[in-house]
Design a protein around this motif. Sequence first.
Motif, PDB file in Angstrom:
ATOM      1  N   GLU A   1       0.861  -1.323   0.588  1.00  0.00           N
ATOM      2  CA  GLU A   1      -0.292   0.219  -0.017  1.00  0.00           C
ATOM      3  C   GLU A   1       1.254   1.182   0.407  1.00  0.00           C
ATOM      4  N   GLU A   2       0.606   2.164  -0.825  1.00  0.00           N
ATOM      5  CA  GLU A   2       1.073   3.297  -1.066  1.00  0.00           C
ATOM      6  C   GLU A   2       0.452   4.949  -0.667  1.00  0.00           C
ATOM      7  N   VAL A   3       0.330   5.729  -0.207  1.00  0.00           N
ATOM      8  CA  VAL A   3      -0.053   6.765  -0.740  1.00  0.00           C
ATOM      9  C   VAL A   3      -0.322   7.906  -1.290  1.00  0.00           C
ATOM     10  N   ILE A   4      -0.897   7.686  -2.104  1.00  0.00           N
ATOM     11  CA  ILE A   4      -1.415   8.313  -2.854  1.00  0.00           C
ATOM     12  C   ILE A   4      -1.188   9.970  -2.975  1.00  0.00           C
ATOM     13  N   PHE A   5      -1.730  11.071  -1.902  1.00  0.00           N
ATOM     14  CA  PHE A   5      -2.619  12.186  -1.871  1.00  0.00           C
ATOM     15  C   PHE A   5      -2.812  11.924  -0.153  1.00  0.00           C
ATOM     16  N   GLN A   6      -2.336  13.570   0.002  1.00  0.00           N
ATOM     17  CA  GLN A   6      -2.371  13.777   1.999  1.00  0.00           C
ATOM     18  C   GLN A   6      -2.674  14.381   1.635  1.00  0.00           C
ATOM     19  N   ALA A   7      -4.343  15.133   2.455  1.00  0.00           N
ATOM     20  CA  ALA A   7      -4.113  16.706   3.307  1.00  0.00           C
ATOM     21  C   ALA A   7      -4.560  17.050   4.251  1.00  0.00           C
ATOM     22  N   ASP A   8      -3.708  18.457   3.904  1.00  0.00           N
ATOM     23  CA  ASP A   8      -3.746  19.015   5.166  1.00  0.00           C
ATOM     24  C   ASP A   8      -4.617  19.477   5.994  1.00  0.00           C
ATOM     25  N   VAL A   9      -4.050  20.896   7.281  1.00  0.00           N
ATOM     26  CA  VAL A   9      -5.445  21.106   8.263  1.00  0.00           C
ATOM     27  C   VAL A   9      -4.853  22.554   7.787  1.00  0.00           C
ATOM     28  N   HIS A  10      -6.067  23.404   7.511  1.00  0.00           N
ATOM     29  CA  HIS A  10      -5.844  24.817   7.114  1.00  0.00           C
ATOM     30  C   HIS A  10      -5.309  25.615   8.064  1.00  0.00           C
TER      31      HIS A  10
ATOM     32  N   GLY B   1     -23.618   3.272   5.751  1.00  0.00           N
ATOM     33  CA  GLY B   1     -23.083   4.115   6.707  1.00  0.00           C
ATOM     34  C   GLY B   1     -22.204   4.723   7.079  1.00  0.00           C
ATOM     35  N   THR B   2     -21.220   4.120   7.150  1.00  0.00           N
ATOM     36  CA  THR B   2     -19.832   4.458   7.258  1.00  0.00           C
ATOM     37  C   THR B   2     -19.421   6.383   7.482  1.00  0.00           C
ATOM     38  N   ARG B   3     -19.164   7.092   7.996  1.00  0.00           N
ATOM     39  CA  ARG B   3     -19.099   8.458   7.929  1.00  0.00           C
ATOM     40  C   ARG B   3     -18.310   9.177   8.823  1.00  0.00           C
ATOM     41  N   GLU B   4     -17.499   9.821   8.062  1.00  0.00           N
ATOM     42  CA  GLU B   4     -16.246  10.656   8.791  1.00  0.00           C
ATOM     43  C   GLU B   4     -16.528  12.335   8.088  1.00  0.00           C
ATOM     44  N   THR B   5     -16.311  13.664   8.805  1.00  0.00           N
ATOM     45  CA  THR B   5     -15.991  14.672   8.754  1.00  0.00           C
ATOM     46  C   THR B   5     -14.899  14.999   9.061  1.00  0.00           C
ATOM     47  N   ILE B   6     -14.193  15.994   8.220  1.00  0.00           N
ATOM     48  CA  ILE B   6     -12.608  15.908   8.435  1.00  0.00           C
ATOM     49  C   ILE B   6     -12.819  17.719   8.846  1.00  0.00           C
ATOM     50  N   ARG B   7     -12.655  18.236   9.361  1.00  0.00           N
ATOM     51  CA  ARG B   7     -13.440  20.080   9.345  1.00  0.00           C
ATOM     52  C   ARG B   7     -11.727  20.472   8.972  1.00  0.00           C
ATOM     53  N   LEU B   8     -11.999  22.087   8.267  1.00  0.00           N
ATOM     54  CA  LEU B   8     -10.517  23.129   8.070  1.00  0.00           C
ATOM     55  C   LEU B   8      -9.632  22.149   6.982  1.00  0.00           C
ATOM     56  N   ILE B   9     -10.285  21.299   5.841  1.00  0.00           N
ATOM     57  CA  ILE B   9      -9.190  20.640   5.336  1.00  0.00           C
ATOM     58  C   ILE B   9      -8.355  22.058   4.333  1.00  0.00           C
ATOM     59  N   ASP B  10      -7.214  22.090   3.484  1.00  0.00           N
ATOM     60  CA  ASP B  10      -6.938  22.203   3.094  1.00  0.00           C
ATOM     61  C   ASP B  10      -6.947  22.268   1.783  1.00  0.00           C
ATOM     62  N   ASP B  11      -7.911  23.155   0.987  1.00  0.00           N
ATOM     63  CA  ASP B  11      -8.285  23.255  -0.078  1.00  0.00           C
ATOM     64  C   ASP B  11      -8.924  21.545  -0.206  1.00  0.00           C
ATOM     65  N   PRO B  12     -10.556  21.734   0.103  1.00  0.00           N
ATOM     66  CA  PRO B  12     -10.914  19.923  -0.246  1.00  0.00           C
ATOM     67  C   PRO B  12     -11.452  20.055  -1.495  1.00  0.00           C
ATOM     68  N   VAL B  13     -11.548  21.194  -2.367  1.00  0.00           N
ATOM     69  CA  VAL B  13     -12.432  20.918  -4.024  1.00  0.00           C
ATOM     70  C   VAL B  13     -11.358  19.361  -4.888  1.00  0.00           C
TER      71      VAL B  13
END
Length: 176
Positions: free
Chosen positions: A12-21, A139-151
């Motif tokens: 398994e390899e990390v393709i994309f990682q998002a940061d907190v803004h 129904g698994t749901r997780e929200t991550i707030r304040l993500i940098d560039d969510p689009v």
Amino acid sequence: MSYIKNNLLPNEEVIFQADVHPVVFLRALVMLFFTLLLAVCATAMIAQNPQLTGSFIPTLWCLAGITLFGTISLAVRALVYKASTEFAVTNQRIIAKRGFIRRSTLEVMLPKAESVSIDQDILGRMLGYGSLTVVGTGGTRETIRLIDDPVYARHMINRVINAARQSGSTRTREEY
């Protein structure tokens, strides 16, 4: 070492990682501004009239101390949130982790991911941050707030999901 790197599956390899803004520190900065404003007002009043001995100036200094404590606590809280929140897409799953003492994690295999939604207010659109919600089957749901560039984060998630569904196998990072 990060939660995500410690919990990768074989191949398994990390393709994309998002940061907190960095906007996570906005409340602390606003509070720091008011703290400095109170301290400057108290200092200016004393400089104008050194014989001023009413209860107003000590009250201003007390308020400045209270807001300084609030500023420090908000900054520490923001720092802990930024340091303890991780979000990544690998060639096999979507992984989200938040929390330091009380940890909340989501690990959804790519074929089981149903949708990814974004929630942005007007300030979030102007500054480039928002909340990212991943919904998996069952129904698994997780929200991550304040993500940098969510689009862009949603774009990358959908790209990896579509590639995984089309190929039926895992790819390497370079193939995305």
